[in-house]
Each structure stands twice: as C-alpha cells, then as structure tokens.
Scaffold this motif. Structure first.
Motif, PDB file in Angstrom:
ATOM      1  N   SER A   1      -7.578   6.137 -10.407  1.00 27.00           N
ATOM      2  CA  SER A   1      -7.046   5.934 -11.598  1.00 27.00           C
ATOM      3  C   SER A   1      -5.676   5.373 -11.747  1.00 27.00           C
ATOM      4  CB  SER A   1      -7.557   6.841 -12.691  1.00 27.00           C
ATOM      5  OG  SER A   1      -8.970   6.964 -12.667  1.00 27.00           O
ATOM      6  N   ALA A   2      -4.899   6.140 -11.226  1.00 24.74           N
ATOM      7  CA  ALA A   2      -3.353   6.156 -11.055  1.00 24.74           C
ATOM      8  C   ALA A   2      -3.057   4.819 -10.104  1.00 24.74           C
ATOM      9  CB  ALA A   2      -2.822   7.239 -10.316  1.00 24.74           C
ATOM     10  N   MET A   3      -3.706   4.309  -9.127  1.00 23.05           N
ATOM     11  CA  MET A   3      -3.543   3.332  -8.274  1.00 23.05           C
ATOM     12  C   MET A   3      -3.963   2.051  -8.947  1.00 23.05           C
ATOM     13  SD  MET A   3      -4.787   4.516  -4.476  1.00 23.05           S
ATOM     14  CE  MET A   3      -4.298   2.890  -3.906  1.00 23.05           C
ATOM     15  N   LEU A   4      -5.023   2.235 -10.058  1.00 20.18           N
ATOM     16  CA  LEU A   4      -5.210   1.099 -10.828  1.00 20.18           C
ATOM     17  C   LEU A   4      -4.572   0.668 -12.027  1.00 20.18           C
ATOM     18  CD1 LEU A   4      -9.120   1.219 -11.114  1.00 20.18           C
ATOM     19  CD2 LEU A   4      -7.983  -0.543 -10.118  1.00 20.18           C
ATOM     20  N   ALA A   5      -4.018   1.979 -12.533  1.00 18.94           N
ATOM     21  CA  ALA A   5      -2.926   1.903 -13.426  1.00 18.94           C
ATOM     22  C   ALA A   5      -1.618   1.316 -13.087  1.00 18.94           C
ATOM     23  CB  ALA A   5      -2.727   3.301 -14.109  1.00 18.94           C
ATOM     24  N   GLU A   6      -1.401   1.632 -11.904  1.00 16.80           N
ATOM     25  CA  GLU A   6       0.111   1.156 -11.620  1.00 16.80           C
ATOM     26  C   GLU A   6      -0.105  -0.420 -11.032  1.00 16.80           C
ATOM     27  OE1 GLU A   6       2.682  -0.452  -8.584  1.00 16.80           O
ATOM     28  OE2 GLU A   6       0.752   0.215  -7.980  1.00 16.80           O
ATOM     29  N   THR A   7      -1.252  -0.700 -10.473  1.00 15.83           N
ATOM     30  CA  THR A   7      -1.239  -1.918 -10.476  1.00 15.83           C
ATOM     31  C   THR A   7      -1.350  -2.936 -11.708  1.00 15.83           C
ATOM     32  OG1 THR A   7      -2.687  -1.919  -8.615  1.00 15.83           O
ATOM     33  CG2 THR A   7      -2.955  -3.951  -9.504  1.00 15.83           C
ATOM     34  N   GLY A   8      -1.887  -2.157 -12.895  1.00 15.63           N
ATOM     35  CA  GLY A   8      -2.070  -3.069 -14.133  1.00 15.63           C
ATOM     36  C   GLY A   8      -0.644  -3.159 -14.762  1.00 15.63           C
ATOM     37  N   LEU A   9       0.117  -1.972 -14.593  1.00 11.38           N
ATOM     38  CA  LEU A   9       1.679  -1.961 -15.048  1.00 11.38           C
ATOM     39  C   LEU A   9       2.493  -3.166 -14.540  1.00 11.38           C
ATOM     40  CD1 LEU A   9       2.271   1.717 -15.462  1.00 11.38           C
ATOM     41  CD2 LEU A   9       1.899   0.111 -17.316  1.00 11.38           C
TER      42      LEU A   9
ATOM     43  N   GLN B   1     -11.300  16.516  -9.578  1.00 10.11           N
ATOM     44  CA  GLN B   1     -10.552  15.636 -10.490  1.00 10.11           C
ATOM     45  C   GLN B   1      -9.523  14.969 -10.030  1.00 10.11           C
ATOM     46  OE1 GLN B   1     -11.982  15.072 -13.419  1.00 10.11           O
ATOM     47  NE2 GLN B   1     -10.423  13.869 -14.174  1.00 10.11           N
ATOM     48  N   ALA B   2      -8.760  15.381  -9.003  1.00 13.22           N
ATOM     49  CA  ALA B   2      -7.844  14.902  -8.311  1.00 13.22           C
ATOM     50  C   ALA B   2      -7.986  13.478  -7.568  1.00 13.22           C
ATOM     51  CB  ALA B   2      -7.082  15.736  -7.186  1.00 13.22           C
ATOM     52  N   THR B   3      -9.424  13.675  -7.028  1.00 12.09           N
ATOM     53  CA  THR B   3      -9.522  12.037  -6.191  1.00 12.09           C
ATOM     54  C   THR B   3      -9.931  11.126  -7.221  1.00 12.09           C
ATOM     55  OG1 THR B   3     -11.733  12.837  -6.244  1.00 12.09           O
ATOM     56  CG2 THR B   3     -10.558  13.626  -4.381  1.00 12.09           C
ATOM     57  N   PHE B   4     -10.335  11.477  -8.733  1.00 12.18           N
ATOM     58  CA  PHE B   4     -10.574  10.490  -9.523  1.00 12.18           C
ATOM     59  C   PHE B   4      -9.189   9.839 -10.199  1.00 12.18           C
ATOM     60  CE2 PHE B   4     -14.699  12.455  -9.689  1.00 12.18           C
ATOM     61  CZ  PHE B   4     -15.556  11.479  -8.973  1.00 12.18           C
ATOM     62  N   ILE B   5      -8.386  10.915 -10.179  1.00 16.52           N
ATOM     63  CA  ILE B   5      -6.986  10.719 -10.853  1.00 16.52           C
ATOM     64  C   ILE B   5      -6.289   9.626  -9.886  1.00 16.52           C
ATOM     65  CG2 ILE B   5      -4.680  11.674 -11.509  1.00 16.52           C
ATOM     66  CD1 ILE B   5      -6.367  13.911 -12.647  1.00 16.52           C
TER      67      ILE B   5
ATOM     68  N   GLY C   1       0.817  -1.130  -0.165  1.00 19.64           N
ATOM     69  CA  GLY C   1      -0.038   0.058  -0.062  1.00 19.64           C
ATOM     70  C   GLY C   1       0.933   1.259  -0.127  1.00 19.64           C
ATOM     71  N   ARG C   2       1.717   1.302   0.482  1.00 23.10           N
ATOM     72  CA  ARG C   2       2.894   2.385   0.552  1.00 23.10           C
ATOM     73  C   ARG C   2       3.284   2.831  -0.729  1.00 23.10           C
ATOM     74  NH1 ARG C   2       7.432   1.570   5.252  1.00 23.10           N
ATOM     75  NH2 ARG C   2       6.300   1.518   7.170  1.00 23.10           N
ATOM     76  N   LEU C   3       3.778   1.774  -1.680  1.00 25.66           N
ATOM     77  CA  LEU C   3       3.985   2.235  -3.069  1.00 25.66           C
ATOM     78  C   LEU C   3       2.866   2.741  -3.837  1.00 25.66           C
ATOM     79  CD1 LEU C   3       6.297   2.253  -5.276  1.00 25.66           C
ATOM     80  CD2 LEU C   3       5.479  -0.010  -5.989  1.00 25.66           C
ATOM     81  N   SER C   4       1.645   2.239  -3.582  1.00 29.62           N
ATOM     82  CA  SER C   4       0.490   2.418  -4.272  1.00 29.62           C
ATOM     83  C   SER C   4       0.038   3.894  -4.044  1.00 29.62           C
ATOM     84  CB  SER C   4      -0.703   1.651  -4.122  1.00 29.62           C
ATOM     85  OG  SER C   4      -0.458   0.348  -4.726  1.00 29.62           O
ATOM     86  N   LEU C   5       0.152   4.241  -2.573  1.00 32.46           N
ATOM     87  CA  LEU C   5      -0.276   5.568  -2.066  1.00 32.46           C
ATOM     88  C   LEU C   5       0.649   6.438  -2.833  1.00 32.46           C
ATOM     89  CD1 LEU C   5      -1.282   4.614   1.344  1.00 32.46           C
ATOM     90  CD2 LEU C   5      -2.799   5.174  -0.520  1.00 32.46           C
TER      91      LEU C   5
ATOM     92  N   VAL D   1       2.667   6.343  -5.293  1.00 30.12           N
ATOM     93  CA  VAL D   1       2.465   6.724  -6.719  1.00 30.12           C
ATOM     94  C   VAL D   1       1.215   7.566  -7.059  1.00 30.12           C
ATOM     95  CG1 VAL D   1       1.785   5.498  -9.075  1.00 30.12           C
ATOM     96  CG2 VAL D   1       3.662   4.579  -7.711  1.00 30.12           C
ATOM     97  N   GLY D   2       0.090   7.136  -6.458  1.00 32.93           N
ATOM     98  CA  GLY D   2      -1.069   7.842  -6.415  1.00 32.93           C
ATOM     99  C   GLY D   2      -0.955   9.404  -6.269  1.00 32.93           C
TER     100      GLY D   2
END
Length: 295
Positions: free
Chosen positions: A222-230, A215-219, A92-96, A98-99
């Motif tokens: 989305s960024a956490m999801l995209a990082e997971t996908g990558l 918009q920042a909350t939605f980004i 969770g540290r990395l995802s947060l 990155v987000g």
C-alpha cells in the motif's frame, strides 16, 4: 541411513527451529507464494544492481533521441531523451526505500498504540477513539494533508504514510493483545509479580510477530502505491528524481503516441504490488489455523 540421520538431526533441533522449517516447507508448496517471492526478489535485485544492468544515466538528457520507441533503448526514451529502462529500475530504489521505511514507522507507532490500548483497559477507550478518528479519513487525503504541511520530500512522504498506516497496525495489535492478555500464562505472570513491561515484551509482543508480519507485507504494498500516487500528483519527492509516479505523470500526455512511457513503469509497479500481496496472502494462510491445514 540417511533418513535416520535426518530424523535424528531434526529431533535434536529446538521446537522453534522445527516449527520454522515446517512453515517454510508449507510456504514452498504454494506456487503463488514462490512466484511472489521470485518477482519481488527480481525487482529488488534489479533496483540494487541498476548500475550493472544499464550504462545509461536516468538523469542524462538527449533531446536528439527523444521519444524513441523500444529498440536501441530497451524501454525507449521519454520526452527529454532519457532512457526509460534506466529510470524504471532506478525508480525502484526510491519506492522500496519508502515502502520499508513506512513499514518500520507505522509498525513502531501502531504496535505501541495497540499494545497500550489492549493491555491497559483505562487507555483503551481513548486510544481506540483516536485510531478510529484517523481511520475515518481517506488514506490519500490524510497523506496529502501531512505532506502539504511538511513540504514535499522523501522524509515527508515517509512520515505521512507512516501516520496513515499506523492505525491499521494498531487495530490488529490491539485485537490480538486483548485475547493474549487474558490467557492463563499471562495471568500467572501477573500473579507472580512479573513487571508489566516484561509481560508486554516477552509474553505478549513475542506472540504478535505473525499478525504483525502479515500486516507489514500489505502495508509495504500500500505504501508503494500511495507513494506513486503522491508523486503522480506532484506532492512526492523532487520531480528530478525518477519515481514510478513521476514517470506515469510525465508519460500521460503521450498516451496514444508513446505508450511505452507509462506501460513499463506501470507494469513494474503492478508486479511489485502484486508480488507483495501474494507473499502476504501466503503468510496469512500459514498463520491462520483454519487455513493452515490446507497448505
């Protein structure tokens, strides 16, 4: 007496403070927003306090204890005997990271492009076409291309996702700037000879905080999801670093025999993204005059 003192103290507050308190009260009335804040705060707190919540290292191998179901180890162990609970909360540290980094990067780029396009009509056509061209690419494909060019690393992922989500912020800011720049007080500031940068920062940008925040909350989500996908595709950070994406990728080969390897990181990711979406929906409804009366 208490009500009188409270009314006097509220009357003494500046209008901005009163408006902020009223907005917080409206948000507090929505159970979905409170649930979102509670879940997201719990995930952030667990990630920050990970060393206090588990005595296991997310990196320590123990082949003897491999693929143990939940029990002695809260979330079980993976194919290398590593504690899944420790890896989940440390991931969770990395995802947060990155987000929040992607939110900052995309906001800096998007707000700059949106302000310039909305305020300077000569630049609007060029910048708008540039933003439209970037948005024509699927998010994940554009991110994969940037990461492939820069090489897999945390900063490459942040830069790639910042570029991917900047156009979303730019379009929101541009649309709002086009409206605000035509308002009478902006025209009056121009007539009085107020410098352009002062008008943009003090009279326009200050009134864009609400849509930028929403918009920042939605980004963020989305960024956490995209990082997971990558990370799932092997294009994220070093595979030795625990992330929810690498955990899902490693656990897919054990689906059916060790479902806990994908279940717990998957649930955590879903809760994090869903909580951010609930918070973003609450902010959006609060800032929208058509929906504000319903809160």
């Amino acid at each position: 007496m208490n009500e009188l003192s409270m009314s006097e103290s509220s009357a003494a507050m500046p209008p901005e403070v009163n408006a902020g308190m009223n907005n917080l009260k409206r948000l507090a009335r929505r159970k979905t927003v409170l649930i979102g804040f509670a879940v997201f705060f719990a995930i952030v707190l667990a990630s920050i306090c990970a060393p206090l919540l588990t005595s296991y290292s997310p990196y320590k191998l123990s082949i003897v204890n491999r693929l143990q179901p939940p029990g002695a180890h809260l979330f079980g162990t993976d194919g290398f005997g590593r504690d899944v609970f420790a890896r989940t909360i440390y991931a969770g540290r990395l995802s947060l990271l990155v987000g929040i980094s992607v939110v900052i990067a995309s906001s800096l780029m998007g707000v700059t492009l949106g302000l310039l396009a909305g305020f300077f009509k000569r630049l609007d056509g060029l910048l708008s076409r540039f933003v439209d061209a970037m948005m024509s690419f699927p998010d994940i494909l554009l991110a994969v291309a940037v990461v492939a060019a820069l090489g897999p690393s945390v900063w490459a992922v942040i830069i790639a996702l910042g570029i991917v989500y900047a156009p979303r912020m730019a379009r929101i800011v541009r649309a709002s700037t086009l409206v605000i720049s035509e308002l009478p007080y902006v025209e009056a500031a121009r007539a009085l000879g107020v410098p352009t940068h002062t008008i943009m920062m003090r009279h326009i940008l200050r009134n864009l905080i609400s849509p930028i925040l929403v918009q920042a909350t939605f980004i963020f989500a989305s960024a956490m999801l995209a990082e997971t996908g990558l990370s799932f595709l092997g294009l994220g950070v070093d595979p030795s670093i625990p992330t929810w994406g690498t955990m899902l990728s490693e656990g897919r080969q054990y689906i059916g025999s060790a479902d806990w390897l994908t279940l717990f990181p998957g649930i955590t990711l879903v809760l994090a993204v869903l909580s951010l979406q609930l918070i973003g929906d609450g902010f959006r409804d609060l800032m929208d005059p058509r929906l504000k009366k319903d809160m």
